[in-house]
Scaffold this motif. Structure first.
Motif, PDB file in Angstrom:
ATOM      1  N   SER A 159       0.716  -1.270  -0.290  1.00  0.00           N
ATOM      2  CA  SER A 159      -0.065  -0.113  -0.042  1.00  0.00           C
ATOM      3  C   SER A 159       0.897   1.343   0.021  1.00  0.00           C
ATOM      4  O   SER A 159       2.109   1.209   0.278  1.00  0.00           O
ATOM      5  CB  SER A 159      -0.944  -0.176   1.213  1.00  0.00           C
ATOM      6  N   ARG A 160       0.212   2.406  -0.441  1.00  0.00           N
ATOM      7  CA  ARG A 160       0.962   3.687  -0.286  1.00  0.00           C
ATOM      8  C   ARG A 160       1.344   3.996   1.165  1.00  0.00           C
ATOM      9  O   ARG A 160       2.361   4.602   1.501  1.00  0.00           O
ATOM     10  CB  ARG A 160       0.002   4.653  -0.947  1.00  0.00           C
ATOM     11  N   ARG A 161       0.387   3.630   2.067  1.00  0.00           N
ATOM     12  CA  ARG A 161       0.663   3.833   3.466  1.00  0.00           C
ATOM     13  C   ARG A 161       1.874   3.403   3.888  1.00  0.00           C
ATOM     14  O   ARG A 161       2.802   3.694   4.712  1.00  0.00           O
ATOM     15  CB  ARG A 161      -0.617   3.445   4.231  1.00  0.00           C
ATOM     16  N   GLY A 162       2.225   1.824   3.445  1.00  0.00           N
ATOM     17  CA  GLY A 162       3.355   1.085   3.695  1.00  0.00           C
ATOM     18  C   GLY A 162       4.641   1.605   3.085  1.00  0.00           C
ATOM     19  O   GLY A 162       5.773   2.177   3.950  1.00  0.00           O
ATOM     20  N   LEU A 163       4.501   2.693   2.115  1.00  0.00           N
ATOM     21  CA  LEU A 163       5.798   3.364   1.668  1.00  0.00           C
ATOM     22  C   LEU A 163       5.824   4.560   2.435  1.00  0.00           C
ATOM     23  O   LEU A 163       7.142   4.914   2.932  1.00  0.00           O
ATOM     24  CB  LEU A 163       5.308   3.954   0.124  1.00  0.00           C
ATOM     25  N   VAL A 164       4.853   5.216   2.895  1.00  0.00           N
ATOM     26  CA  VAL A 164       5.246   6.359   3.859  1.00  0.00           C
ATOM     27  C   VAL A 164       5.800   5.938   5.191  1.00  0.00           C
ATOM     28  O   VAL A 164       6.582   6.671   5.685  1.00  0.00           O
ATOM     29  CB  VAL A 164       3.541   7.033   4.077  1.00  0.00           C
ATOM     30  N   SER A 165       5.266   4.903   5.508  1.00  0.00           N
ATOM     31  CA  SER A 165       5.735   4.220   7.002  1.00  0.00           C
ATOM     32  C   SER A 165       7.156   4.229   6.881  1.00  0.00           C
ATOM     33  O   SER A 165       8.153   4.331   7.739  1.00  0.00           O
ATOM     34  CB  SER A 165       4.943   2.991   7.441  1.00  0.00           C
ATOM     35  N   ARG A 166       7.656   3.291   5.823  1.00  0.00           N
ATOM     36  CA  ARG A 166       9.003   3.154   5.624  1.00  0.00           C
ATOM     37  C   ARG A 166      10.034   4.508   5.402  1.00  0.00           C
ATOM     38  O   ARG A 166      10.886   4.444   5.994  1.00  0.00           O
ATOM     39  CB  ARG A 166       9.385   2.279   4.175  1.00  0.00           C
ATOM     40  N   ILE A 167       9.461   5.510   4.862  1.00  0.00           N
ATOM     41  CA  ILE A 167      10.040   6.637   4.667  1.00  0.00           C
ATOM     42  C   ILE A 167      10.126   7.215   6.180  1.00  0.00           C
ATOM     43  O   ILE A 167      11.231   7.756   6.433  1.00  0.00           O
ATOM     44  CB  ILE A 167       9.420   7.521   3.711  1.00  0.00           C
ATOM     45  N   GLY A 168       9.064   7.278   6.834  1.00  0.00           N
ATOM     46  CA  GLY A 168       9.095   7.893   8.235  1.00  0.00           C
ATOM     47  C   GLY A 168      10.205   7.100   9.138  1.00  0.00           C
ATOM     48  O   GLY A 168      10.573   7.819  10.018  1.00  0.00           O
TER      49      GLY A 168
END
Length: 223
Positions: A159-168
């Motif tokens: 998911s896009r949320r997963g990408l945001v979590s990795r960046i965070g």
């Protein structure tokens, strides 16, 4: 968490003099007001009186949240960041939290002995897959009747949320808030399978609230 309650908890982390760094106060006040983590964990722990081991406790915010929620659980928080443990201990001393204790522990090499409930909040992704599996096996053995295993973690799901979590998570390491970079994001089945194989009843539900992150709450207990 209501802003008044978040502010009350954050005050425990104010420095003794106004000229000193107030980062912890502002960070905690913002985090508790915007992150659904602690309301979700408090809900998961209600009804159990088992002592709680908080693995990767950071500043020990869960201990304060439990007290404000009227859950007087014996609490043991451990973390591999000695500075955070020192600040957690100082804040607990300021508010006379006698049921809470904190210790520096390198979770990659050692777990303290414990029987009761266990919380693993925003920690799993910093361990490689084999270490995650071993940690789950170890904490399952700690659970007593009526105790809970409560995990908040990001999950790999494309998911896009997963990408945001990795960046965070990487950003948290770059600014020095976390001691290491993320190593492995589990899938829902990576967690559900060993927990259910151990005879535990498992629920997995999203816990991202209004944040952009792909955070999930995993709760396991004996059937």
């Amino acid at each position: 968490m209501p802003r008044e309650q978040a502010t009350a908890i954050a005050r425990a982390f104010l420095p003794p003099y106004r000229v000193l760094n107030r980062w912890d106060y502002h960070y905690i006040r913002s985090k508790l007001s915007t992150d659904p983590l602690y309301p979700g964990v408090l809900r998961a722990l209600r009804g159990s009186s088992a002592p709680l081991l908080d693995l990767g406790c950071g500043l020990g915010l869960l201990a304060h949240a439990l007290r404000h929620d009227g859950q007087p659980l014996p609490y043991h928080g451990v973390d591999n960041d000695a500075d955070k443990i020192a600040r957690a201990t100082a804040a607990a001393d300021r508010t006379d939290m006698q049921a809470a204790r904190f210790a520096f522990v390198d979770l990659a090499h050692h777990l303290p002995p414990h029987s009761g409930s266990v919380a693993i909040l925003d920690v799993l992704q910093y361990l490689p897959a084999p270490a995650q599996r071993q940690l789950l096996a170890n904490v399952i053995a700690m659970l007593t009747p009526g105790a809970r295993l409560v995990i908040r973690t990001g999950l790999v799901d494309g998911s896009r949320r997963g990408l945001v979590s990795r960046i965070g998570d990487r950003a948290a390491n770059l600014i020095g808030w976390m001691q290491s970079t993320p190593r492995f994001y589990p899938s829902a089945d990576d967690l559900r399978t060993p927990l259910e194989d151990a005879g535990l009843q498992v629920t997995i539900e999203p816990l991202w609230g209004r944040t952009p992150f792909n955070n999930w709450l995993v709760v396991a207990q004996q059937v």
